[in-house]
Design a protein around this motif. Structure first.
Motif, mmCIF file in Angstrom:
data_model
loop_
_atom_site.group_PDB
_atom_site.id
_atom_site.type_symbol
_atom_site.label_atom_id
_atom_site.label_comp_id
_atom_site.label_asym_id
_atom_site.label_seq_id
_atom_site.Cartn_x
_atom_site.Cartn_y
_atom_site.Cartn_z
ATOM 1 N N PRO A 133 0.560 -1.315 0.266
ATOM 2 C CA PRO A 133 0.373 -0.326 -0.408
ATOM 3 C C PRO A 133 0.929 1.754 0.247
ATOM 4 N N ARG A 134 0.065 2.254 -0.607
ATOM 5 C CA ARG A 134 1.099 4.093 -0.651
ATOM 6 C C ARG A 134 0.232 4.559 -1.168
ATOM 7 N N VAL A 135 0.880 4.955 0.429
ATOM 8 C CA VAL A 135 -0.644 6.701 0.408
ATOM 9 C C VAL A 135 0.392 7.914 -0.083
ATOM 10 N N ILE A 136 -0.166 8.916 -0.970
ATOM 11 C CA ILE A 136 0.223 10.220 -2.349
ATOM 12 C C ILE A 136 -0.250 11.300 -1.341
ATOM 13 N N THR B 196 2.795 10.952 -15.806
ATOM 14 C CA THR B 196 2.656 9.654 -16.168
ATOM 15 C C THR B 196 3.628 8.993 -16.351
ATOM 16 N N GLY B 197 4.835 9.418 -15.444
ATOM 17 C CA GLY B 197 5.547 8.839 -15.066
ATOM 18 C C GLY B 197 5.508 7.655 -13.692
ATOM 19 N N ALA B 198 4.310 8.361 -12.869
ATOM 20 C CA ALA B 198 4.088 8.059 -12.025
ATOM 21 C C ALA B 198 2.949 7.010 -12.182
ATOM 22 N N SER B 199 4.057 5.754 -11.201
ATOM 23 C CA SER B 199 2.984 4.263 -10.797
ATOM 24 C C SER B 199 1.713 3.879 -10.007
ATOM 25 N N SER B 200 1.894 5.737 -9.459
ATOM 26 C CA SER B 200 0.351 5.371 -8.413
ATOM 27 C C SER B 200 -0.579 5.891 -9.066
ATOM 28 N N LEU B 201 0.149 7.316 -9.921
ATOM 29 C CA LEU B 201 -1.473 7.197 -11.066
ATOM 30 C C LEU B 201 -1.206 6.342 -11.965
ATOM 31 N N ASP C 85 -9.734 -0.593 -7.486
ATOM 32 C CA ASP C 85 -10.244 0.117 -6.456
ATOM 33 C C ASP C 85 -8.957 1.362 -5.371
ATOM 34 N N ILE C 86 -9.620 2.360 -5.569
ATOM 35 C CA ILE C 86 -7.997 3.202 -4.536
ATOM 36 C C ILE C 86 -9.496 3.838 -3.052
ATOM 37 N N CYS C 87 -8.566 4.219 -2.757
ATOM 38 C CA CYS C 87 -9.551 5.497 -1.532
ATOM 39 C C CYS C 87 -8.980 6.911 -1.538
ATOM 40 N N VAL C 88 -9.595 7.994 -1.775
ATOM 41 C CA VAL C 88 -9.248 9.753 -1.536
ATOM 42 C C VAL C 88 -9.657 10.430 -0.147
ATOM 43 N N THR C 89 -8.783 10.448 0.933
ATOM 44 C CA THR C 89 -9.660 10.835 1.741
ATOM 45 C C THR C 89 -8.585 12.984 2.084
ATOM 46 N N VAL C 90 -9.566 13.501 2.976
ATOM 47 C CA VAL C 90 -9.332 14.685 2.693
ATOM 48 C C VAL C 90 -9.605 15.181 4.083
ATOM 49 N N THR C 91 -9.516 15.274 5.614
ATOM 50 C CA THR C 91 -9.133 16.011 6.525
ATOM 51 C C THR C 91 -8.637 17.294 6.508
#
Length: 217
Positions: A48-51, A68-73, A80-86
């Motif tokens: 898992p990675r959180v970017i 476009t070279g970012a492995s996460s994107l 399935d991914i998750c995006v968080t905002v706090t």
């Protein structure tokens, strides 16, 4: 934008403190629109990675971008991914250490994003991201070239499955602890823009544009 309440799923149902949950889609929009940075959670090669990354919302779609070279994107559209905002709104200082807490507003969005390939939507996604960070900047900065656009990946995540959780208010101590001579309350936390710092290579005579000056007030 949809006015349909957020639907409850296994991933969005709170296991505890269900009173802090909200199914009002307007609350989701408000949390996302006030934020500047999200955290993108994705699994890459089994790890898992959180970017942390910039984002923008347009209607019921959340956009994130990167190289476009970012492995996460590149890995995100396959899973399935998750995006968080706090938002941290305050430190809750109780009479007992056990009941110390924080006041916050948070949103978690789940789903499988898609890589945006259409030029018009790609521009729209980048517009949403730039305006999220500095409203008004899109209209004054140079637009990206075709080469720059080709080097940029934009992901679109639908706001269909999301969890909203909010904690506000004073501490909740044990009844017997209210008689203790210990200060209790909330230490508010605020995030604000500071005074603009000009680029050292800025040509003389170029003033701070009004939309940036307004943000710093």
């Amino acid at each position: 934008m949809s006015t349909t309440p957020l639907s409850s799923t296994v991933r969005t149902r709170l296991g505890r403190r269900k009173d802090r949950a909200s199914t009002d889609r307007a609350d989701l929009y408000a949390i996302l629109d006030e934020g500047r940075i999200c955290h993108l959670g994705v699994v890459i090669d089994g790890s898992p990675r959180v970017i942390p990354t910039g984002y923008g919302r347009s209607g019921d779609t959340l956009y994130v971008h990167g190289s476009t070279g970012a492995s996460s994107l590149m890995a995100a559209p396959t899973q399935d991914i998750c995006v968080t905002v706090t938002h941290l709104d305050g430190i809750v200082l109780a009479r007992s250490l056990f009941h110390h807490s924080i006041n916050y507003r948070s949103a978690i969005v789940y789903g499988t994003p898609r890589l945006v390939t259409g030029e018009d939507e790609k521009y729209a996604g980048l517009h949403a991201i730039v305006e999220q960070l500095a409203p008004g900047q899109w209209d004054v900065a140079r637009r990206p070239t075709r080469k720059e656009m080709a080097a940029t990946a934009v992901l679109a995540l639908p706001l269909e499955e999301a969890s909203v959780k909010v904690r506000q208010g004073p501490p909740g101590d044990e009844e017997e602890d209210y008689a203790l001579d210990i200060w209790a309350g909330v230490l508010p936390v605020h995030q604000a823009y500071g005074a603009p710092l000009p680029d050292p290579r800025l040509r003389p005579g170029i003033p701070v544009p009004p939309h940036i000056a307004d943000l710093a007030r």
